[in-house]
Scaffold this motif. Sequence first.
Motif, PDB file in Angstrom:
ATOM      1  N   SER A  36     -22.652 119.081  95.974  1.00 40.79           N
ATOM      2  CA  SER A  36     -21.649 118.482  95.491  1.00 40.79           C
ATOM      3  C   SER A  36     -22.254 116.146  96.550  1.00 40.79           C
ATOM      4  O   SER A  36     -23.685 117.278  97.160  1.00 40.79           O
ATOM      5  CB  SER A  36     -20.201 117.613  96.375  1.00 40.79           C
ATOM      6  OG  SER A  36     -20.212 118.116  97.678  1.00 40.79           O
ATOM      7  N   ASP A  37     -22.097 115.260  95.925  1.00 43.09           N
ATOM      8  CA  ASP A  37     -22.909 113.889  97.003  1.00 43.09           C
ATOM      9  C   ASP A  37     -22.477 114.867  98.594  1.00 43.09           C
ATOM     10  O   ASP A  37     -23.624 114.111  99.153  1.00 43.09           O
ATOM     11  CB  ASP A  37     -22.657 112.851  97.106  1.00 43.09           C
ATOM     12  CG  ASP A  37     -23.384 112.666  95.559  1.00 43.09           C
ATOM     13  OD1 ASP A  37     -23.998 113.127  94.648  1.00 43.09           O
ATOM     14  OD2 ASP A  37     -21.988 111.819  94.742  1.00 43.09           O
ATOM     15  N   PHE A  38     -21.746 115.199  98.913  1.00 41.26           N
ATOM     16  CA  PHE A  38     -21.548 115.630  99.893  1.00 41.26           C
ATOM     17  C   PHE A  38     -22.135 116.001 100.680  1.00 41.26           C
ATOM     18  O   PHE A  38     -22.423 116.275 101.927  1.00 41.26           O
ATOM     19  CB  PHE A  38     -19.676 115.349 100.523  1.00 41.26           C
ATOM     20  CG  PHE A  38     -19.518 116.427 101.775  1.00 41.26           C
ATOM     21  CD1 PHE A  38     -19.422 115.812 102.442  1.00 41.26           C
ATOM     22  CD2 PHE A  38     -19.444 117.820 101.099  1.00 41.26           C
ATOM     23  CE1 PHE A  38     -18.857 116.543 103.718  1.00 41.26           C
ATOM     24  CE2 PHE A  38     -18.908 119.100 103.161  1.00 41.26           C
ATOM     25  CZ  PHE A  38     -19.186 117.753 103.751  1.00 41.26           C
TER      26      PHE A  38
ATOM     27  N   CYS B  11     -33.676 121.196  95.424  1.00 37.06           N
ATOM     28  CA  CYS B  11     -32.598 120.155  96.734  1.00 37.06           C
ATOM     29  C   CYS B  11     -31.895 119.096  95.938  1.00 37.06           C
ATOM     30  O   CYS B  11     -30.889 118.935  96.172  1.00 37.06           O
ATOM     31  CB  CYS B  11     -33.731 120.355  97.451  1.00 37.06           C
ATOM     32  SG  CYS B  11     -34.546 121.645  98.107  1.00 37.06           S
ATOM     33  N   ASP B  12     -32.650 118.399  94.364  1.00 36.03           N
ATOM     34  CA  ASP B  12     -32.031 116.911  94.547  1.00 36.03           C
ATOM     35  C   ASP B  12     -31.048 117.313  93.634  1.00 36.03           C
ATOM     36  O   ASP B  12     -29.979 116.601  92.819  1.00 36.03           O
ATOM     37  CB  ASP B  12     -33.364 116.558  93.443  1.00 36.03           C
ATOM     38  CG  ASP B  12     -34.607 115.660  94.503  1.00 36.03           C
ATOM     39  OD1 ASP B  12     -33.979 116.066  95.432  1.00 36.03           O
ATOM     40  OD2 ASP B  12     -35.262 115.925  93.549  1.00 36.03           O
ATOM     41  N   GLY B  13     -30.546 118.780  93.242  1.00 35.23           N
ATOM     42  CA  GLY B  13     -29.424 119.189  92.888  1.00 35.23           C
ATOM     43  C   GLY B  13     -29.689 118.841  91.150  1.00 35.23           C
ATOM     44  O   GLY B  13     -28.639 119.512  90.594  1.00 35.23           O
ATOM     45  N   LEU B  14     -30.704 119.503  90.580  1.00 35.77           N
ATOM     46  CA  LEU B  14     -30.552 119.639  89.435  1.00 35.77           C
ATOM     47  C   LEU B  14     -30.864 121.011  88.533  1.00 35.77           C
ATOM     48  O   LEU B  14     -30.813 122.014  89.392  1.00 35.77           O
ATOM     49  CB  LEU B  14     -32.423 119.008  88.824  1.00 35.77           C
ATOM     50  CG  LEU B  14     -32.722 117.812  88.483  1.00 35.77           C
ATOM     51  CD1 LEU B  14     -32.536 116.638  90.251  1.00 35.77           C
ATOM     52  CD2 LEU B  14     -34.278 117.834  87.865  1.00 35.77           C
TER      53      LEU B  14
ATOM     54  N   TYR C  91     -19.954 123.599  98.188  1.00 41.00           N
ATOM     55  CA  TYR C  91     -18.935 123.644  99.039  1.00 41.00           C
ATOM     56  C   TYR C  91     -18.523 122.084  99.189  1.00 41.00           C
ATOM     57  O   TYR C  91     -18.964 121.092  98.472  1.00 41.00           O
ATOM     58  CB  TYR C  91     -19.820 123.413 101.034  1.00 41.00           C
ATOM     59  CG  TYR C  91     -18.750 123.184 101.297  1.00 41.00           C
ATOM     60  CD1 TYR C  91     -19.216 124.136 102.341  1.00 41.00           C
ATOM     61  CD2 TYR C  91     -17.749 122.160 101.863  1.00 41.00           C
ATOM     62  CE1 TYR C  91     -18.175 124.355 104.501  1.00 41.00           C
ATOM     63  CE2 TYR C  91     -17.382 122.496 103.285  1.00 41.00           C
ATOM     64  CZ  TYR C  91     -17.347 123.352 104.218  1.00 41.00           C
ATOM     65  OH  TYR C  91     -17.027 122.855 105.749  1.00 41.00           O
ATOM     66  N   LEU C  92     -16.818 121.658  98.720  1.00 41.35           N
ATOM     67  CA  LEU C  92     -16.133 121.108  98.433  1.00 41.35           C
ATOM     68  C   LEU C  92     -15.159 121.127  99.570  1.00 41.35           C
ATOM     69  O   LEU C  92     -14.937 122.267 100.533  1.00 41.35           O
ATOM     70  CB  LEU C  92     -15.098 121.293  96.948  1.00 41.35           C
ATOM     71  CG  LEU C  92     -16.054 122.192  95.854  1.00 41.35           C
ATOM     72  CD1 LEU C  92     -15.516 121.876  94.813  1.00 41.35           C
ATOM     73  CD2 LEU C  92     -17.115 120.501  95.503  1.00 41.35           C
TER      74      LEU C  92
ATOM     75  N   MET D 134     -27.131 117.756 104.127  1.00 41.01           N
ATOM     76  CA  MET D 134     -28.990 118.593 104.322  1.00 41.01           C
ATOM     77  C   MET D 134     -29.539 117.572 104.277  1.00 41.01           C
ATOM     78  O   MET D 134     -30.365 118.073 105.457  1.00 41.01           O
ATOM     79  CB  MET D 134     -28.538 119.304 102.718  1.00 41.01           C
ATOM     80  CG  MET D 134     -27.693 120.174 102.527  1.00 41.01           C
ATOM     81  SD  MET D 134     -28.575 121.352 101.512  1.00 41.01           S
ATOM     82  CE  MET D 134     -27.858 120.417  99.776  1.00 41.01           C
ATOM     83  N   HIS D 135     -29.678 115.973 104.160  1.00 44.77           N
ATOM     84  CA  HIS D 135     -30.270 115.151 104.503  1.00 44.77           C
ATOM     85  C   HIS D 135     -29.691 115.108 105.672  1.00 44.77           C
ATOM     86  O   HIS D 135     -31.530 114.701 106.458  1.00 44.77           O
ATOM     87  CB  HIS D 135     -29.969 114.024 103.375  1.00 44.77           C
ATOM     88  CG  HIS D 135     -30.768 112.908 103.899  1.00 44.77           C
ATOM     89  ND1 HIS D 135     -31.957 112.980 102.865  1.00 44.77           N
ATOM     90  CD2 HIS D 135     -31.036 111.654 104.121  1.00 44.77           C
ATOM     91  CE1 HIS D 135     -33.231 112.015 103.974  1.00 44.77           C
ATOM     92  NE2 HIS D 135     -31.787 111.084 104.748  1.00 44.77           N
TER      93      HIS D 135
END
Length: 216
Positions: free
Chosen positions: A126-128, A168-171, A101-102, A133-134
């Motif tokens: 992305s960071d967004f 979930c951390d994006g790894l 999602y961008l 999610m957080h």
Amino acid sequence: MLHLAIADDHELFRKGFISMLSGVEDFSFVHEAANGQELLDMVEVQVPDIVLMDLQMPVMDGMQATELLLEKHPEVKVIVVSMYDEDRFVMHMLEKGVHGYLLKDTSPDEVEKAIRRVAEEGFYYSDFVSKAMHRKMVARSPNKQPFFPNANNVGLSNREQEVLQLLCDGLSTIEISEKLFISTRTVEGHRLRILEKTGTKNTAAAVAFAYKNHLI
């Protein structure tokens, strides 16, 4: 060569997006659609690898088009490219099975990075998206949604929960294998079992499920 398609009702944005990525040697746009129905018709002629999907379009919006596309062609990867920055849109589309999602003001470098990561790993956060999610997780009161610290409700093993946390951390798969000192094949095996136990279609949906149900 990665075969891409874009669906957006604003011609100027479509043309600009294609022009922005035209210099990438292994990117090829095979479809350019003004709405979801037009995209689905084009996909029947040639199935792309990745679709860049707007959400608000006439005739058929991106939400419905995504659902129909993934139902008929689950091998296609979908990255939402939208102006909607509300958390509810992000979570809803991840739960629907999109792979990224961008926002429309995303830099060209990150767009290319997202496409490559989705092609290689099946997801990109992305960071967004991570922050969305957080916030969703923090906003949920334990009184309204039960908290399962060990994810026992879906039967995840300790290692599967560990892999889920890193997803979930994006790894990436390679990054997880290096961090846990296990092979990439083992990581993939854990990932597939996580999808099976959570009843989700792909990694992006599993991550959304994890945040929604407090599995991490």
